[in-house]
Design an enzyme around this catalytic site. Sequence first.
Site, PDB file in Angstrom:
ATOM      1  N   ASP A 148       0.826  -1.198   0.000  1.00 13.36           N
ATOM      2  CA  ASP A 148       0.000   0.000   0.000  1.00 13.36           C
ATOM      3  C   ASP A 148       0.867   1.258   0.000  1.00 13.36           C
ATOM      4  O   ASP A 148       2.093   1.193   0.158  1.00 13.36           O
ATOM      5  CB  ASP A 148      -1.002  -0.005   1.161  1.00 13.36           C
ATOM      6  CG  ASP A 148      -0.340   0.031   2.527  1.00 13.36           C
ATOM      7  OD1 ASP A 148       0.571   0.851   2.723  1.00 13.36           O
ATOM      8  OD2 ASP A 148      -0.747  -0.760   3.397  1.00 13.36           O
ATOM      9  N   LYS A 149       0.227   2.412  -0.175  1.00 13.90           N
ATOM     10  CA  LYS A 149       0.954   3.664  -0.394  1.00 13.90           C
ATOM     11  C   LYS A 149       1.956   3.972   0.707  1.00 13.90           C
ATOM     12  O   LYS A 149       3.054   4.457   0.445  1.00 13.90           O
ATOM     13  CB  LYS A 149      -0.052   4.820  -0.537  1.00 13.90           C
ATOM     14  CG  LYS A 149       0.590   6.174  -0.849  1.00 13.90           C
ATOM     15  CD  LYS A 149      -0.455   7.209  -1.206  1.00 13.90           C
ATOM     16  CE  LYS A 149      -1.211   7.685   0.016  1.00 13.90           C
ATOM     17  NZ  LYS A 149      -0.379   8.573   0.883  1.00 13.90           N
TER      18      LYS A 149
END
Length: 246
Positions: free
Chosen positions: A104-105
């Site tokens: 994820d980011k």
Amino acid sequence: MSSTRLNKYIAAAGICSRRKADELIESGVVIVNNKRITELGYLVGEKDKVFINNKLIHPVKHQYYRFFKPAGYITTSDDEKGRRTIYDILPQELWGLKPVGRLDKDSTGLLILTNDGDLINELTHPSVKIPKVYLVSVNKAVSPHELEQMANGIEIEKGKIAYADIQVLEVDKSRTMMRITLYQGMNRQIRKMFEYFGYEVKSLKRIQHATIQLEGLKRGEWKPIKPKQIKELRNFINRIEQIKND
């Protein structure tokens, strides 16, 4: 290449895995020369022309890279919201490679990049429990009882039981640093497991995927994976699949 199975030819073109190629063949979208093929196991030769949805495909040389994903980038080739992606960092010659799984980011660490559809499927298919190892820090001390619950499995979403092997490396009142091994591929799994108990994940870095390690890479750096390492990786996957089938 004298002759090869059609599904392997499609996978070698980087279209998808062999399993998905079988589905394409059965669906009737694959044409060899001027003949629509729906037969699994069909053989093609060097001079045959293979089309999928009327588009000519060609086998490509497989490439394998390690990449140290920094925080702030999403693991995709395009984003409707205009967020930065890993392809904003990678050179254009690697844009045809796909990440094996996601980060994820806000997470960092190891991504395997490849155009080998079979390998992507083998490393991510839920039936094959491939280990992924992370260094994770949370905002306070984690209790042994909660660690035991996470090892046994907790329901992070309706009908989704997540579990993890956790080794505590450092702990005090303000944080716990852990080495966490996952054998599943659920979205934001580690973050959701700790949110379940009211913890905030402060940092999350993947340091190993199967036999491939992050060590030796700087943040934002990429390097080719050596043929010897790919051979070791395939042997590792084969051993896991044999154990699963025993």
